[in-house]
Design a protein around this motif. Structure first.
Motif, PDB file in Angstrom:
ATOM      1  N   TRP A 334      -3.050   4.108   6.151  1.00  0.00           N
ATOM      2  CA  TRP A 334      -2.016   4.128   5.109  1.00  0.00           C
ATOM      3  C   TRP A 334      -2.476   3.360   3.879  1.00  0.00           C
ATOM      4  N   ASP A 335      -2.213   3.939   2.685  1.00  0.00           N
ATOM      5  CA  ASP A 335      -2.638   3.305   1.443  1.00  0.00           C
ATOM      6  C   ASP A 335      -1.606   3.561   0.360  1.00  0.00           C
ATOM      7  N   VAL A 336      -1.905   3.138  -0.861  1.00  0.00           N
ATOM      8  CA  VAL A 336      -0.950   3.275  -1.953  1.00  0.00           C
ATOM      9  C   VAL A 336      -0.655   4.740  -2.253  1.00  0.00           C
ATOM     10  N   ALA A 337      -1.655   5.621  -2.067  1.00  0.00           N
ATOM     11  CA  ALA A 337      -1.415   7.051  -2.295  1.00  0.00           C
ATOM     12  C   ALA A 337      -0.401   7.600  -1.290  1.00  0.00           C
ATOM     13  N   ASP A 338      -0.495   7.172  -0.033  1.00  0.00           N
ATOM     14  CA  ASP A 338       0.490   7.605   0.968  1.00  0.00           C
ATOM     15  C   ASP A 338       1.871   7.075   0.622  1.00  0.00           C
ATOM     16  N   ALA A 339       1.936   5.827   0.165  1.00  0.00           N
ATOM     17  CA  ALA A 339       3.224   5.238  -0.187  1.00  0.00           C
ATOM     18  C   ALA A 339       3.902   6.026  -1.308  1.00  0.00           C
ATOM     19  N   VAL A 340       3.122   6.455  -2.297  1.00  0.00           N
ATOM     20  CA  VAL A 340       3.692   7.154  -3.450  1.00  0.00           C
ATOM     21  C   VAL A 340       3.943   8.623  -3.142  1.00  0.00           C
ATOM     22  N   GLU A 341       2.942   9.319  -2.607  1.00  0.00           N
ATOM     23  CA  GLU A 341       3.048  10.768  -2.434  1.00  0.00           C
ATOM     24  C   GLU A 341       3.879  11.168  -1.216  1.00  0.00           C
ATOM     25  N   ASP A 342       3.788  10.408  -0.121  1.00  0.00           N
ATOM     26  CA  ASP A 342       4.487  10.787   1.109  1.00  0.00           C
ATOM     27  C   ASP A 342       5.824  10.077   1.283  1.00  0.00           C
ATOM     28  N   GLU A 343       5.911   8.825   0.813  1.00  0.00           N
ATOM     29  CA  GLU A 343       7.131   8.050   1.041  1.00  0.00           C
ATOM     30  C   GLU A 343       7.965   7.868  -0.226  1.00  0.00           C
ATOM     31  N   GLY A 344       7.501   8.398  -1.345  1.00  0.00           N
ATOM     32  CA  GLY A 344       8.305   8.385  -2.558  1.00  0.00           C
ATOM     33  C   GLY A 344       8.425   7.043  -3.252  1.00  0.00           C
ATOM     34  N   TRP A 345       7.440   6.164  -3.075  1.00  0.00           N
ATOM     35  CA  TRP A 345       7.502   4.879  -3.768  1.00  0.00           C
ATOM     36  C   TRP A 345       7.446   5.096  -5.278  1.00  0.00           C
ATOM     37  N   THR A 346       8.291   4.370  -5.986  1.00  0.00           N
ATOM     38  CA  THR A 346       8.291   4.409  -7.448  1.00  0.00           C
ATOM     39  C   THR A 346       7.441   3.259  -7.980  1.00  0.00           C
ATOM     40  N   SER A 347       7.240   3.257  -9.304  1.00  0.00           N
ATOM     41  CA  SER A 347       6.468   2.174  -9.918  1.00  0.00           C
ATOM     42  C   SER A 347       7.157   0.832  -9.703  1.00  0.00           C
ATOM     43  N   THR A 348       8.485   0.845  -9.656  1.00  0.00           N
ATOM     44  CA  THR A 348       9.223  -0.405  -9.430  1.00  0.00           C
ATOM     45  C   THR A 348       8.953  -0.953  -8.037  1.00  0.00           C
ATOM     46  N   ARG A 349       8.966  -0.063  -7.045  1.00  0.00           N
ATOM     47  CA  ARG A 349       8.729  -0.533  -5.682  1.00  0.00           C
ATOM     48  C   ARG A 349       7.282  -0.998  -5.503  1.00  0.00           C
ATOM     49  N   VAL A 350       6.345  -0.306  -6.138  1.00  0.00           N
ATOM     50  CA  VAL A 350       4.952  -0.749  -6.066  1.00  0.00           C
ATOM     51  C   VAL A 350       4.812  -2.129  -6.699  1.00  0.00           C
ATOM     52  N   ARG A 351       5.500  -2.349  -7.825  1.00  0.00           N
ATOM     53  CA  ARG A 351       5.439  -3.666  -8.467  1.00  0.00           C
ATOM     54  C   ARG A 351       6.012  -4.744  -7.547  1.00  0.00           C
ATOM     55  N   GLU A 352       7.104  -4.438  -6.838  1.00  0.00           N
ATOM     56  CA  GLU A 352       7.687  -5.410  -5.907  1.00  0.00           C
ATOM     57  C   GLU A 352       6.703  -5.753  -4.791  1.00  0.00           C
ATOM     58  N   ALA A 353       5.978  -4.722  -4.307  1.00  0.00           N
ATOM     59  CA  ALA A 353       4.981  -4.979  -3.266  1.00  0.00           C
ATOM     60  C   ALA A 353       3.856  -5.864  -3.801  1.00  0.00           C
ATOM     61  N   ILE A 354       3.470  -5.619  -5.072  1.00  0.00           N
ATOM     62  CA  ILE A 354       2.423  -6.432  -5.692  1.00  0.00           C
ATOM     63  C   ILE A 354       2.886  -7.885  -5.812  1.00  0.00           C
ATOM     64  N   GLN A 355       4.128  -8.069  -6.239  1.00  0.00           N
ATOM     65  CA  GLN A 355       4.642  -9.422  -6.429  1.00  0.00           C
ATOM     66  C   GLN A 355       4.742 -10.183  -5.111  1.00  0.00           C
ATOM     67  N   GLY A 356       4.909  -9.454  -4.005  1.00  0.00           N
ATOM     68  CA  GLY A 356       5.031 -10.110  -2.714  1.00  0.00           C
ATOM     69  C   GLY A 356       3.716 -10.397  -2.026  1.00  0.00           C
ATOM     70  N   ALA A 357       2.595 -10.045  -2.641  1.00  0.00           N
ATOM     71  CA  ALA A 357       1.289 -10.277  -2.016  1.00  0.00           C
ATOM     72  C   ALA A 357       1.004 -11.771  -1.929  1.00  0.00           C
ATOM     73  N   PRO A 358       0.574 -12.253  -0.760  1.00  0.00           N
ATOM     74  CA  PRO A 358       0.281 -13.688  -0.632  1.00  0.00           C
ATOM     75  C   PRO A 358      -1.008 -14.076  -1.349  1.00  0.00           C
ATOM     76  N   ALA A 359      -1.081 -15.321  -1.742  1.00  0.00           N
ATOM     77  CA  ALA A 359      -2.268 -15.822  -2.445  1.00  0.00           C
ATOM     78  C   ALA A 359      -3.467 -15.847  -1.501  1.00  0.00           C
ATOM     79  N   TRP A 360      -4.623 -15.494  -2.039  1.00  0.00           N
ATOM     80  CA  TRP A 360      -5.858 -15.558  -1.255  1.00  0.00           C
ATOM     81  C   TRP A 360      -6.399 -16.971  -1.301  1.00  0.00           C
ATOM     82  N   GLU A 361      -6.772 -17.481  -0.138  1.00  0.00           N
ATOM     83  CA  GLU A 361      -7.323 -18.822  -0.049  1.00  0.00           C
ATOM     84  C   GLU A 361      -8.807 -18.728   0.277  1.00  0.00           C
TER      85      GLU A 361
END
Length: 721
Positions: A334-361
């Motif tokens: 599963w990847d961002v293309a599946d999220a958008v094309e198969d599950e209907g993710w919008t740009s807003t939802r993708v942005r929310e997923a980006i904002q929730g990414a944990p910091a890399w240590e």
């Protein structure tokens, strides 16, 4: 030693006298790649090394040469293997030594290979695709135009046409077209292809001709990132640089089509999972913020790739890096293309997923002079004179600390916590039984009991006695989904019935609804029978290697097992089909993988269901450690082992049971207990549907025993379990 004794020397003895890597190094310049050595094949001319030396054998992925150390020595000496073995057994002085002529031919092949390696590419790749050249692909055609094959051998096709699934334009920072990446549909083996194609001149082909046209190439390093034109556009418009790094050209294009808010620019790279090494990330490393979105691969290869890329960006000066963790319930790949094309993710939802990414240590590194540390669990300040200080030492790539004897002596003794009687948390255990004796029932019933903290069926102590309570995971790899659901249904009804009887006849009151809620919340059952490669706990590096690697199931459990009390694996043979259970090397490494899960998921115990050998069952030795089928490494490496065996015919006759009735009784013995005393065997009775309950068989039963009657008797009568 007589001639007769020399001929008795086994092949194993002969092989033990020679080290494969040392023998190969006499004739091949080797480079180490992890546990494998690589070099140019001594048996055919090649440009790139395809000759691999493993601990026990060699293999050439170019010409197919394969064998052990004796095979290699015979091939180098140009003699039959049988002749070499005969000469070695006779202790011939020159056994295995190549003749002068053989060494000359070997040197010619080596010189030819080095010349090939130094040859320039058989084509000149255009910096940009010239205007007016014929298109590589035009709709509605399903294939590309003919593509030149400079690597084809004489007699092979000099051009080929690719079926097209997707066509990706690879452009530079100014938008200039550098070439294409052609993605092909899945073949009959389920594999997709990705090919780099560019416009070339001076293409030298196997028939001696020199042409120009679309050609299979490898774009030179360092390559621009895929989506470099978007970076130039953002710089020209004065926008801040914030990058979303995704895997693959398709994901980048899908992300770009979303027009993400907040100036997020999706970029990727060309060349597959390892292609990021050949990409110039200097502009990306200067960004204000970077988020990496890995594919949700079963083997976590995408996540590891993004972790490595994050470390590379950090070395290049990037400071604000985050790596997304894919959701646990998404399918493999599963990847961002599946999220958008198969599950209907919008740009807003993708942005929310980006904002929730944990910091890399970045990986932890000991600062200079930080060689005094306190053992985990000890007081912050070492006890005076206790010697709690100890130097950290590097061991196989991770930091290991010496345990201080005095610190352990003067601190409080650690408390040993048990999941089941004698089974310590954080250990690997084995439940061994012949087929049809109820080990799958025992596994599922145990997981249910631990999920609610009550020994519902009295398998491990008094009925409804206390057990540790927590999350349990039951991996049903042997039975179909419908059978697992059928068992859950009848076990649930039986558990509620037993609670009702206990509340009527016993002193303790148990809330059945609360018990069911706790089981539902803590019990995680996953039927994986028939799921193919996805159910493999361990896999081989390749078919010639002895190295065992974590499989898809391992990576799933590494996530699911966080916070779990017990993981039940039913059965061992079903989740290790890629290995040989008779081979100690395979089984030892597989159990080591289970132990590593107890480190990744602290506190979890792993209970493995396994079969007994036929010999042990027939000879009345089903209760012994050695009854487990396969290599002894299984029983040697686990810390707890319980065996189930059906009541013997002799025991049944003594107790007055006929053959049908005595087969409903099984004994549970624990031949291996590393961390507690052995209190002897106990009996279980198989009642309706095969449900097990702790019970005590009578010497001469006056009536036919029933599951409920015997289930109630284990509260302490006659020394019940």
């Amino acid at each position: 030693m007589t001639d007769r004794d020399r001929f008795r020397r086994s092949l194993a003895d002969l092989k033990a006298e020679f080290d494969l890597q040392r023998e190969v190094s006499k004739h091949v310049r080797l480079t180490r790649r992890g546990r494998v050595w690589q070099g140019l094949c001594p048996f055919h001319a090649e440009k790139s090394p395809s000759f691999h030396v493993y601990p026990t054998h060699f293999h050439c992925y170019g010409c197919g040469a394969h064998g052990d150390v004796l095979s290699f020595m015979a091939a180098i000496a140009e003699v039959p293997v049988a002749d070499l073995i005969r000469d070695l057994r006779r202790n011939e002085r020159n056994a295995g030594t190549p003749s002068r002529e053989a060494l000359q031919r070997l040197e010619e092949r080596r010189r030819h290979a080095e010349e090939l390696a130094n040859e320039p590419d058989p084509y000149t790749l255009a910096d940009t695709v010239p205007p007016g050249v014929p298109p590589l692909w035009q709709r509605p055609s399903t294939q590309t135009a003919p593509i030149l094959r400079p690597g084809a051998a004489l007699g092979e096709a000099l051009t080929s046409q690719l079926p097209v699934d997707r066509m990706h334009e690879f452009r530079g920072g100014r938008g200039e077209l550098l070439g294409y990446v052609v993605r092909t549909p899945r073949n009959r083996l389920g594999r997709k292809g990705a090919y780099q194609v560019g416009w070339c001149t001076n293409v030298r082909l196997a028939d001696g001709s020199v042409r120009e046209g679309w050609t299979f190439v490898s774009f030179p390093a360092p390559r621009p990132v895929y989506g470099a034109e978007l970076i130039t556009q953002a710089q020209e418009e004065g926008r801040r640089l914030r990058f979303l790094v995704v895997e693959g050209e398709k994901c980048q294009e899908v992300g770009a089509a979303l027009h993400l808010p907040d100036d997020w620019i999706p970029v990727s790279w060309v060349g597959g999972g390892k292609g990021w090494h050949h990409t110039d990330w200097s502009l990306v490393a200067e960004a204000e913020e970077i988020v990496l979105w890995p594919d949700a691969d079963e083997n976590r290869s995408g996540y590891r790739t993004m972790q490595a890329l994050a470390a590379h960006l950090h070395e290049r000066g990037a400071t604000n890096i985050r790596v997304m963790v894919p959701p646990a319930d998404v399918p493999d790949g599963w990847d961002v293309a599946d999220a958008v094309e198969d599950e209907g993710w919008t740009s807003t939802r993708v942005r929310e997923a980006i904002q929730g990414a944990p910091a890399w240590e970045p990986p932890l590194e000991l600062p200079p002079g930080a060689d005094q540390v306190v053992p985990g669990g000890m007081p912050p300040e070492p006890l005076p004179g206790s010697g709690a200080e100890r130097p950290a030492s590097e061991l196989e790539g991770f930091v290991s600390s010496r345990l201080s004897f005095k610190a352990a002596l003067y601190a409080d003794a650690p408390v040993l916590k048990y999941v089941l009687p004698g089974m310590l948390e954080g250990t690997v255990a084995l439940l061994v039984a012949p087929g049809g004796t109820g080990k799958s029932w025992a596994m599922l019933q145990t997981c249910i009991s631990l999920a609610c903290g009550l020994d519902i069926w009295g398998l491990w102590g008094p009925a409804f006695g206390p057990l540790p309570k927590g999350k349990t995971i039951y991996i049903a790899a042997e039975d179909p989904d419908v059978v697992v659901r059928w068992r859950q249904h009848h076990l649930g009804r039986d558990a509620v019935r037993r609670v009702t009887e206990n509340n009527r006849d016993g002193d303790a009151r148990i809330n059945a609804d609360r018990m069911v809620d706790e089981i539902d919340a803590n019990l995680h059952v996953f039927p994986i029978c028939g799921r193919g490669p996805e159910k493999q706990l361990a896999i081989r590096e390749d078919r010639h290697s002895t190295l065992v690697l974590p499989g898809p199931l391992y990576h799933r459990l590494a996530v699911l097992g966080k916070g779990a009390l017990l993981i039940g694996l039913d059965t061992w043979g079903r989740i290790t089909t890629a290995l040989d259970e008779r081979e100690g090397t395979d089984m030892g490494q597989a159990v080591d993988l289970c132990e590593s899960l107890t480190v990744v998921c602290p506190g979890v115990a792993i209970l493995i269901a396994h079969h007994t050998t036929k010999a042990a069952s027939l000879n009345g030795q089903g209760g012994e450690q050695q009854a487990a089928s396969g290599s002894r490494k299984l029983t040697d490496h686990v810390r707890w082992q319980a065996n189930i065996e059906t009541m013997s015919a002799t025991d049944g006759e003594v107790r007055g049971y006929d053959d049908k009735e005595r087969r409903k009784w099984v004994s549970l013995s624990t031949p291996k207990l590393n961390y507690s005393e052995n209190e002897g065997a106990q009996w279980w009775y198989r009642g309706e549907y095969g449900i097990l309950c702790g019970a005590v068989p009578l010497d001469k039963p006056k009536r036919k025993p029933s599951g409920s009657t015997y289930g109630r008797r284990i509260a302490g009568e006659e020394g019940g379990a």
